[in-house]
Design a protein around this motif. Structure first.
Motif, PDB file in Angstrom:
ATOM      1  N   ARG A 134      40.431  39.007  37.412  1.00 57.08           N
ATOM      2  CA  ARG A 134      39.541  38.293  38.314  1.00 57.08           C
ATOM      3  C   ARG A 134      38.400  39.190  38.768  1.00 57.08           C
ATOM      4  O   ARG A 134      37.239  38.782  38.824  1.00 57.08           O
ATOM      5  CB  ARG A 134      40.328  37.798  39.523  1.00 57.08           C
ATOM      6  CG  ARG A 134      39.439  37.257  40.616  1.00 57.08           C
ATOM      7  CD  ARG A 134      40.232  36.917  41.840  1.00 57.08           C
ATOM      8  NE  ARG A 134      40.983  35.677  41.657  1.00 57.08           N
ATOM      9  CZ  ARG A 134      41.805  35.180  42.575  1.00 57.08           C
ATOM     10  NH1 ARG A 134      41.984  35.823  43.713  1.00 57.08           N
ATOM     11  NH2 ARG A 134      42.426  34.055  42.357  1.00 57.08           N
TER      12      ARG A 134
ATOM     13  N   LEU B 206      47.189  32.078  33.769  1.00 61.80           N
ATOM     14  CA  LEU B 206      46.582  30.782  34.028  1.00 61.80           C
ATOM     15  C   LEU B 206      46.866  29.850  32.851  1.00 61.80           C
ATOM     16  O   LEU B 206      47.152  28.660  33.033  1.00 61.80           O
ATOM     17  CB  LEU B 206      45.068  30.981  34.174  1.00 61.80           C
ATOM     18  CG  LEU B 206      44.294  30.025  35.062  1.00 61.80           C
ATOM     19  CD1 LEU B 206      45.000  29.836  36.386  1.00 61.80           C
ATOM     20  CD2 LEU B 206      42.902  30.567  35.282  1.00 61.80           C
TER      21      LEU B 206
ATOM     22  N   SER C 146      42.316  26.647  37.442  1.00 62.65           N
ATOM     23  CA  SER C 146      41.573  27.634  38.217  1.00 62.65           C
ATOM     24  C   SER C 146      40.881  26.988  39.408  1.00 62.65           C
ATOM     25  O   SER C 146      40.948  27.483  40.531  1.00 62.65           O
ATOM     26  CB  SER C 146      40.546  28.317  37.325  1.00 62.65           C
ATOM     27  OG  SER C 146      39.742  29.200  38.074  1.00 62.65           O
TER      28      SER C 146
ATOM     29  N   SER D 201      40.619  25.918  33.107  1.00 60.84           N
ATOM     30  CA  SER D 201      39.567  25.816  34.125  1.00 60.84           C
ATOM     31  C   SER D 201      39.969  24.883  35.252  1.00 60.84           C
ATOM     32  O   SER D 201      39.725  25.170  36.422  1.00 60.84           O
ATOM     33  CB  SER D 201      38.252  25.368  33.507  1.00 60.84           C
ATOM     34  OG  SER D 201      38.476  24.633  32.340  1.00 60.84           O
TER      35      SER D 201
ATOM     36  N   PRO E 206      47.569  35.233  40.259  1.00 60.49           N
ATOM     37  CA  PRO E 206      46.376  35.593  39.494  1.00 60.49           C
ATOM     38  C   PRO E 206      46.301  37.097  39.257  1.00 60.49           C
ATOM     39  O   PRO E 206      46.630  37.885  40.130  1.00 60.49           O
ATOM     40  CB  PRO E 206      45.225  35.120  40.378  1.00 60.49           C
ATOM     41  CG  PRO E 206      45.799  34.928  41.725  1.00 60.49           C
ATOM     42  CD  PRO E 206      47.239  34.600  41.531  1.00 60.49           C
TER      43      PRO E 206
ATOM     44  N   ASN F 241      41.791  27.785  43.365  1.00 62.96           N
ATOM     45  CA  ASN F 241      40.779  28.379  44.235  1.00 62.96           C
ATOM     46  C   ASN F 241      40.095  27.306  45.065  1.00 62.96           C
ATOM     47  O   ASN F 241      39.085  27.566  45.700  1.00 62.96           O
ATOM     48  CB  ASN F 241      39.723  29.112  43.404  1.00 62.96           C
ATOM     49  CG  ASN F 241      40.323  30.192  42.552  1.00 62.96           C
ATOM     50  OD1 ASN F 241      41.320  30.797  42.927  1.00 62.96           O
ATOM     51  ND2 ASN F 241      39.740  30.429  41.392  1.00 62.96           N
TER      52      ASN F 241
END
Lengths: 348, 348
Positions: free
Chosen positions: B57, B7, B22, B19, B52, B26
């Motif tokens: 995760r 990431l 991310s 973030s 990912p 998602n």
DNA sequence: TTGTATGCGTTATCAG
DNA sequence: CTGATAACGCATACAA
């Protein structure tokens, strides 16, 4: 719904720190911890039922202690599915997990499976084939060690049935029982193509060599690439009409099954009137009367050997020569399953 | 040996923070990110080939998107292995991984498998049985959802073949072909014991009900608990000697195979002289001549249905009623595989 | 709308 | 001999 026990829990309980507990439980050579406290840690861990979280460990170490098994269709092909069991057993003994996927040998699905498994940090890949043939591995395995089970992919090691020896053994079994007039059903040039079969050529070569070594030639040969009962039925008819064979060697059990049908139709008894010897050991082979004497395709053992070999390679120092070396073939013996279809034959 | 793309890598490349990336990937409902940047993130992710890391995760979310499949011996039992395929296919469609273990139904190995899998954070367990019977699940599954495939464990939901309907269908198939003089081989009190079989009772009940509904009774019945060819051979002999049946219904294919042997020996032709109808659809059933008309044990479909059901349950809100409810049974239809062993019969 | 800080459970490094 | 501390890669509550 019991909350998971973590390293922190056992650390708290012992009054020690997480790192110390970790050291003890993995008995790292780094530093000597007094046996007294070590013992206590182990006790508490046991008592609390602590089990390390493999995903967390994997995240940290990069090793997951999990193997991926990707097959074309061994699961749906009933007589090959024992390969799965062999792999599972070997993995269990070494406390490794097996991630499984099946692809029908479609590039897209193989690629997908490899990617899915790589995101889960598998340590190595087992690629299993239902029939031993050459295929491609279109996916990028990212440097992961790979072993092919019952097949061949250029550049990778593989585990294969020892078909040459099986060919020898089959013929020798007949010869040892006094047979000299032997017929054969199932020779086919098509099968020599590596992408059709990687091993049938060896089976045939073994058969031919054993015949030659015994100073024999087949009294009759029936060619045919479609190894189904139909071929055996037709072939046996042909043999009964044209030759005086005391034994028929068939390239696989399904052909042998056709021979049974033909024999039955003519009122010939197996093995009193004609002996039958075959290859593969499908379920079929054990159900007919008499059950067929056949050279077994050792799926269970191939799975086990492949998994063990992969695990061994993982143990080896990363760059050292180890059991790595150039891609090679490991041959697994094909046992002679002696049943009732071969009778002793007096000197002819 | 391509370094994994994380990431952070795609964040750096886009100039955004991890973030944000991310969130985009998602597509969290939390906050609306301008389509422009979102698009750019997706582009870069694609370009870099970002995937990912599921273990990372999983560590964070507690969900691994992996299911455990523990079976007794479906893999080694050739005709049941399709169950594995059904599970793998369903899992693949939902991008879930399957962790597999086989235990021969030994408490120690089951326990071991569950523990191993739990340390790997599976989201649920599929427990598969080769034969549909009642067993125990001695392991502590730690509150994980469990579905039994082809069997029964007290307190858990299961997926089973619809044997009652299959019993009805089998008899009705014979009746529809004009048969009124039907014999049956394979009734056995032993099989009514749940730990021997959870479903054979239903098969028999279906058979009996259909016969009753058709206003018929068996012209002859051969009892026997050992459902092997031997029983069929002996049973058929008995029937040929004592009754004038036009059709024989056998409790499974192996018995049917024995009937074939007996018929052949007497020079009776199937289906001209006698029709045969059976259950299970083993490989055997398709190899004899004529192939056996039989009610198929839907292993492939049972595996698929069980996996889908487990996945659906995982989707459901944790505490909500959802598809959770009390443990129940999902029945999977047993298809009638029509082959050549049942002939139409004129009014007798 | 986006970035920072934090934690998931381990292991590894490095002081104390 | 042992304990902080950081880091593995990601997701999320919260701050900006």
């Amino acid at each position: 719904m019991g909350k998971r026990i973590t390293l922190a829990d056992v650390a708290a309980r012992t009054g020690l720190s997480a790192s110390t507990v970790s050291m003890v439980l993995n008995n790292r050579p780094g530093s000597r911890i007094p046996e007294a406290t070590a013992e206590r840690v182990r006790e508490v861990a046991e008592e609390l039922g602590y089990a390390p979280d493999r995903t967390a460990r994997g995240l940290r170490t990069g090793r997951s202690e999990a193997l991926g098994f990707i097959s074309d269709e061994v699961t749906i092909t009933r007589y090959a599915s024992a390969m799965v069991r062999g792999i599972l057993d070997a993995a269990e003994e070494r406390n490794h997990a097996i991630l499984m996927a099946e692809t029908d040998n479609q590039a897209r699905r193989i690629d997908n499976a490899v990617r899915l498994m790589r995101t889960r940090h598998i340590d190595g890949i087992l690629l299993g084939l239902m029939r031993a043939r050459q295929v491609d591995l279109p996916a990028d395995v990212g440097g992961l060690p790979v072993i092919i089970v019952n097949g061949h992919v250029d550049g990778y090691s593989s585990v294969l049935p020892d078909e040459h020896q099986a060919g020898l053994d089959a013929v020798n079994h007949l010869v040892a029982h006094g047979h000299r007039k032997i017929a054969f059903i199932g020779r086919a040039a098509e099968h020599l193509e590596p992408r059709i079969s990687w091993t049938i050529g060896r089976r045939l070569a073994g058969i031919d060599q054993a015949m030659h070594d015994a100073g024999l030639g087949f009294v009759h040969e029936v060619h045919g690439a479609d190894w189904e009962p139909e071929l055996g039925y037709r072939g046996a008819d042909e043999i009964f009409d044209n030759a005086e064979a005391t034994a028929i060697l068939t390239a696989n059990d399904r052909i042998a099954f056709g021979v049974y049908l033909a024999a039955q139709q003519r009122g010939l008894s197996i093995p009193a009137d004609i002996s039958v010897m075959s290859f593969d050991d499908e379920q079929l082979a054990s159900y007919v009367l008499p059950p067929i004497t056949t050279m077994q395709l050792p799926y269970l053992q191939m799975g086990r050997v492949a998994a063990e070999e992969l695990l061994a390679r993982l143990d080896a120092p990363l760059s050292g020569a180890g059991p790595d070396g150039p891609p090679g073939e490991t041959l697994v013996a094909m046992p002679l399953i002696e049943r009732g279809s071969v009778a002793a034959q007096g000197a002819s």
